[in-house]
Design a protein around this motif. Structure first.
Motif, PDB file in Angstrom:
ATOM      1  N   UNK A 455      53.606 -25.937  20.860  1.00 56.66           N
ATOM      2  CA  UNK A 455      54.045 -26.064  22.447  1.00 56.66           C
ATOM      3  C   UNK A 455      55.036 -25.166  22.763  1.00 56.66           C
ATOM      4  N   UNK A 456      54.728 -24.618  23.979  1.00 57.89           N
ATOM      5  CA  UNK A 456      55.587 -23.616  24.521  1.00 57.89           C
ATOM      6  C   UNK A 456      56.641 -24.482  25.585  1.00 57.89           C
ATOM      7  N   UNK A 457      57.561 -23.618  26.026  1.00 56.02           N
ATOM      8  CA  UNK A 457      58.445 -24.174  26.981  1.00 56.02           C
ATOM      9  C   UNK A 457      57.924 -23.830  28.554  1.00 56.02           C
ATOM     10  N   UNK A 458      58.295 -24.385  29.347  1.00 57.88           N
ATOM     11  CA  UNK A 458      57.541 -24.137  30.907  1.00 57.88           C
ATOM     12  C   UNK A 458      57.897 -22.600  31.167  1.00 57.88           C
ATOM     13  N   UNK A 459      58.837 -21.868  30.777  1.00 53.14           N
ATOM     14  CA  UNK A 459      59.162 -20.409  30.966  1.00 53.14           C
ATOM     15  C   UNK A 459      58.430 -19.381  29.948  1.00 53.14           C
ATOM     16  N   UNK A 460      57.956 -19.936  28.779  1.00 56.83           N
ATOM     17  CA  UNK A 460      57.276 -19.332  27.969  1.00 56.83           C
ATOM     18  C   UNK A 460      58.286 -18.444  27.013  1.00 56.83           C
ATOM     19  N   UNK A 461      59.537 -18.498  27.185  1.00 54.86           N
ATOM     20  CA  UNK A 461      60.305 -17.517  26.427  1.00 54.86           C
ATOM     21  C   UNK A 461      60.520 -18.269  24.927  1.00 54.86           C
ATOM     22  N   UNK A 462      60.179 -19.606  24.591  1.00 54.04           N
ATOM     23  CA  UNK A 462      60.429 -20.012  23.406  1.00 54.04           C
ATOM     24  C   UNK A 462      59.227 -21.057  23.008  1.00 54.04           C
ATOM     25  N   UNK A 463      58.887 -21.081  21.663  1.00 53.31           N
ATOM     26  CA  UNK A 463      57.854 -22.040  21.292  1.00 53.31           C
ATOM     27  C   UNK A 463      58.105 -22.660  20.242  1.00 53.31           C
ATOM     28  N   UNK A 464      57.423 -23.975  19.620  1.00 56.93           N
ATOM     29  CA  UNK A 464      57.701 -24.630  18.553  1.00 56.93           C
ATOM     30  C   UNK A 464      56.606 -24.831  17.878  1.00 56.93           C
ATOM     31  N   UNK A 465      56.741 -24.734  16.506  1.00 55.79           N
ATOM     32  CA  UNK A 465      55.336 -25.001  15.789  1.00 55.79           C
ATOM     33  C   UNK A 465      55.620 -25.961  14.813  1.00 55.79           C
ATOM     34  N   UNK A 466      54.758 -26.988  14.601  1.00 52.19           N
ATOM     35  CA  UNK A 466      55.087 -28.144  13.647  1.00 52.19           C
ATOM     36  C   UNK A 466      53.780 -28.022  12.526  1.00 52.19           C
ATOM     37  N   UNK A 474      61.533 -23.584  15.705  1.00 50.01           N
ATOM     38  CA  UNK A 474      61.335 -22.869  17.025  1.00 50.01           C
ATOM     39  C   UNK A 474      61.647 -21.483  16.848  1.00 50.01           C
ATOM     40  N   UNK A 475      61.216 -20.988  17.734  1.00 48.07           N
ATOM     41  CA  UNK A 475      60.825 -19.443  17.620  1.00 48.07           C
ATOM     42  C   UNK A 475      61.269 -18.881  18.979  1.00 48.07           C
ATOM     43  N   UNK A 476      61.962 -17.738  19.181  1.00 46.49           N
ATOM     44  CA  UNK A 476      62.122 -17.214  20.499  1.00 46.49           C
ATOM     45  C   UNK A 476      60.805 -16.079  20.345  1.00 46.49           C
ATOM     46  N   UNK A 477      60.210 -16.329  21.428  1.00 51.56           N
ATOM     47  CA  UNK A 477      58.605 -15.632  21.530  1.00 51.56           C
ATOM     48  C   UNK A 477      58.892 -14.215  21.500  1.00 51.56           C
ATOM     49  N   UNK A 478      59.785 -13.689  22.177  1.00 50.56           N
ATOM     50  CA  UNK A 478      59.857 -12.084  22.410  1.00 50.56           C
ATOM     51  C   UNK A 478      60.150 -11.742  20.875  1.00 50.56           C
ATOM     52  N   UNK A 479      61.225 -12.226  20.196  1.00 45.29           N
ATOM     53  CA  UNK A 479      61.474 -11.793  18.916  1.00 45.29           C
ATOM     54  C   UNK A 479      60.284 -11.904  17.828  1.00 45.29           C
ATOM     55  N   UNK A 480      59.740 -12.914  18.069  1.00 50.13           N
ATOM     56  CA  UNK A 480      58.521 -13.066  17.044  1.00 50.13           C
ATOM     57  C   UNK A 480      57.329 -12.030  17.095  1.00 50.13           C
ATOM     58  N   UNK A 481      57.278 -11.696  18.610  1.00 49.10           N
ATOM     59  CA  UNK A 481      56.020 -10.640  18.871  1.00 49.10           C
ATOM     60  C   UNK A 481      56.740  -9.286  18.460  1.00 49.10           C
ATOM     61  N   UNK A 489      65.771 -21.924  14.933  1.00 52.49           N
ATOM     62  CA  UNK A 489      66.231 -23.180  14.266  1.00 52.49           C
ATOM     63  C   UNK A 489      64.860 -23.861  13.615  1.00 52.49           C
ATOM     64  N   UNK A 490      65.127 -24.720  12.595  1.00 53.20           N
ATOM     65  CA  UNK A 490      64.301 -25.367  11.581  1.00 53.20           C
ATOM     66  C   UNK A 490      64.535 -26.942  11.860  1.00 53.20           C
ATOM     67  N   UNK A 491      63.658 -27.753  12.463  1.00 52.61           N
ATOM     68  CA  UNK A 491      63.996 -29.121  12.328  1.00 52.61           C
ATOM     69  C   UNK A 491      63.393 -30.021  11.292  1.00 52.61           C
ATOM     70  N   UNK A 492      64.304 -30.404  10.548  1.00 52.32           N
ATOM     71  CA  UNK A 492      63.604 -31.172   9.279  1.00 52.32           C
ATOM     72  C   UNK A 492      64.047 -32.753   9.249  1.00 52.32           C
ATOM     73  N   UNK A 493      63.989 -33.216  10.481  1.00 54.12           N
ATOM     74  CA  UNK A 493      64.352 -34.670  10.549  1.00 54.12           C
ATOM     75  C   UNK A 493      63.398 -35.575  10.036  1.00 54.12           C
ATOM     76  N   UNK A 494      61.902 -34.953  10.234  1.00 53.03           N
ATOM     77  CA  UNK A 494      60.963 -35.862  10.239  1.00 53.03           C
ATOM     78  C   UNK A 494      60.483 -35.306   8.711  1.00 53.03           C
ATOM     79  N   UNK A 495      59.302 -36.234   8.131  1.00 52.50           N
ATOM     80  CA  UNK A 495      59.097 -36.101   6.824  1.00 52.50           C
ATOM     81  C   UNK A 495      57.276 -36.252   6.689  1.00 52.50           C
ATOM     82  N   UNK A 496      56.928 -36.480   8.059  1.00 52.33           N
ATOM     83  CA  UNK A 496      55.456 -36.731   7.725  1.00 52.33           C
ATOM     84  C   UNK A 496      54.762 -35.693   8.862  1.00 52.33           C
TER      85      UNK A 496
END
Length: 577
Positions: A455-466, A474-481, A489-496
């Motif tokens: 999913x991407x944010x409404x402005x497209x500046x960041x996106x998240x990959x599960x 969670x990535x900064x799109x400009x830095x990723x490109x 940031x890495x969210x590790x609260x879920x295990x499935x």
């Protein structure tokens, strides 16, 4: 006045002649009674003719006419005088009303009676503006003329909306009226102009009724170098009290991390719960209409108000259990699909359902996963063997395909629908340019073996990959490109396995859910990249979450679960749905 005549007739006369004489005499008596002058209007001697006709009748008529002619001119003269007095009184009342309603000051209105008013002006209404005739003014007169407004610039002066050309022609004697003598600047001053008179009146009012100091910009305490901290603090307090706005402003302000303020509302589908799993919920762009779709083959529409949530319509699709249903961003259509070779399009304006497919040249047996571009022009379906099928929203025909290495599991649009992000079985994230139908960037999702959500944010500046391991990057799109593939940031609260992710309208909240475990849902505060500690609720009412959506204004959040319920929450930080 009534006259009674008693007539005695000799018995020798005939009956007919008696009747004629009585009739004539009665008529004559009536005429006499009509010509009699009332007692209160004339003191002239009155003559009554009670007898029969005589030679003096003509003389009496002449005298009566003379008296009537002499009375009429006096009566007309008195009426004209009364009318003139009434008009004068009415004019004075009108001037008083104008003074009250429009704020005009009549100089002759202080300490003078109505006769002086009549002689002192030419009958035209006098209105005065806040402008002085002299160049040298007192402090209060300057305040009265400038009329500083709280919130305006220091150099801005109030200009009169309307100027009376006759105000300079009026002269006021301020020494004649006792209560006006206090406005004299010199002891022997007597006559002043009309504009000067108005200016001094306003200055006197300002002097007797001074403004509140903290509401004036020019009354701010100057910052002293020796005690700048305390003065700055006082200045901040003055700034707060100069406006009537709320001290705590909600809405577009920053959302604080830690605890999320929310309120549980009536279920969105309380009037018609689903008999199967809810696979899709989405708000319309107007924020009041919500659709729900699930395995019971019914597409339902609800009007969301948080209290009753009235059901508007239900559409039954007999040959397609709904796996995904979504509004087009322009709000004109609903696209719904399942594990079938075809999909449906429902026109909200015409209330018409169309069945589209199978797509020409393709052998996909399932079109259950898709996304619609923000410009409502393209629908992207996940196909077999890493193919992405691009379908026109207008013609519902296949317009192109994209091919990944490995299987395709998730996709999302960016840059207003001109770019597409995809991920799948190879653990990499692809960036596609839909204008050239080419992949312009490919990068590995850190720590991911199989990507399952994107999913991407409404402005497209960041996106998240599960991923299938429950990790969300969670990535900064400009830095990723640009080559920096390290997540911010890495969210590790879920295990499935991560099944669904969604940003809210201002990208301050990211919802992450997994359908493989009860209450497996987290809300992430994006500015601090921390998880809200009070979500999910302590009562464990989420069950198995399947889908989620935020309202366009961010004030509502709807979540569908496997039990067929759509839970509705109000996020108190946001004022609008």
């Amino acid at each position: 006045m009534h006259l009674f005549c008693f007539i005695f007739l000799p018995p020798t006369k005939k009956r007919n002649s008696n009747i004629l004489e009585v009739t004539a005499i009665s008529s004559m008596a009536t005429l006499i009674s009509q010509n009699v002058v009332p007692k209160d209007k004339s003191e002239k001697p009155k003559r009554k003719t009670l007898d029969g006709p005589s030679p003096l009748d003509s003389v009496q008529e002449i005298e009566d006419s003379t008296i009537s002619d002499s009375v009429k001119p006096k009566k007309k003269k008195r009426e004209r005088k009364e009318n003139k007095e009434a008009e004068t009184e009415q004019e004075i009342e009108m001037k008083k009303l104008e003074n009250v309603l429009f704020g005009s000051l009549y100089p002759v209105g202080f300490g003078k009676d109505s006769e002086e008013i009549e002689g002192g002006n030419d009958g035209s209404a006098l209105f005065f503006t806040d402008r002085s005739a002299n160049s040298v003014l007192s402090v209060y007169e300057e305040d009265a003329i400038k009329g500083e407004i709280v919130g305006a610039d220091d150099n801005t002066e109030r200009k009169p909306v309307w100027v009376d050309e006759e105000e300079q022609k009026v002269n006021i004697n301020i020494a004649k009226v006792n209560r006006l003598r206090k406005m004299r600047k010199e002891e022997d001053e007597r006559i002043i102009s009309g504009s000067e008179y108005v200016s001094r009146l306003r200055a006197q009012h300002v002097k007797l009724n001074p403004n509140t100091e903290w509401a004036r910009f020019d009354s701010r305490a100057k910052i002293d170098t020796s005690d700048s901290a305390s003065d700055q603090e006082n200045g901040d307090v003055d700034t707060i009290f100069q406006t009537s706005e709320d001290l705590v402003v909600k809405g577009r302000s920053k959302l604080l991390p830690g605890l999320l303020e929310y309120t549980r509302l009536v279920d969105a589908n309380a009037q018609d719960p689903s008999n199967g799993t809810i696979n899709s919920v989405q708000f319309h762009r107007n924020g009041q209409l919500l659709l729900t779709g699930g395995l019971d083959k019914k597409l339902r529409f609800f009007q969301i108000d948080g209290k009753r949530n009235t059901k508007i319509q239900t559409i039954f699709v007999d040959d397609c259990p709904i796996r995904k249903a979504s509004f087009t961003p322009d709000g004109s259509q609903v696209i719904l699909s399942g594990r079938r070779k075809f999909f449906y399009s429902f026109d909200l304006v015409k209330a018409k359902t169309d069945k589209i497919g199978p797509l020409v040249g393709r052998e996909e047996k399932s079109l259950e996963s898709f996304e619609i571009s923000p410009d409502s022009k393209t629908i992207a379906f996940l196909g077999n063997e890493g193919y992405i099928l691009l379908v026109s929203t207008k013609t519902k025909e296949l317009i192109g395909t994209l091919k990944m290495n490995g299987t395709a599991h998730a996709l999302t649009f960016a840059n207003g629908g001109q770019q597409l992000l995809t991920t799948g079985g190879d653990g990499q994230i692809y960036h596609w340019d839909l204008r050239t139908m080419t992949c312009f960037h490919k990068g590995v999702d850190e720590g991911c073996i199989t990507g399952t959500a994107l999913t991407t944010s409404p402005t497209g500046s960041i996106f998240a990959a599960g991923s299938d391991s429950g990790i969300v990057n969670i990535y900064n799109r400009d830095e990723f490109l640009g080559g920096n593939r390290k997540p911010v940031k890495t969210i590790e609260n879920l295990t499935t396995k991560i099944d669904f992710m969604k940003f809210n309208s201002d990208a301050q909240i990211l919802a992450v859910c997994s359908s493989m475990k009860k209450n497996s849902m987290k809300l992430v505060h994006i500015p601090s990249f921390t998880v809200f500690s009070n979500w999910p609720p302590a009562n464990r009412a989420l069950q198995y979450p399947r889908c989620l959506d935020f309202s366009p204004g961010g004030g509502m959040m709807a979540m569908g679960n496997a039990a067929g319920h759509v839970l509705l929450y109000k996020l108190n930080h946001y004022q609008h749905a």
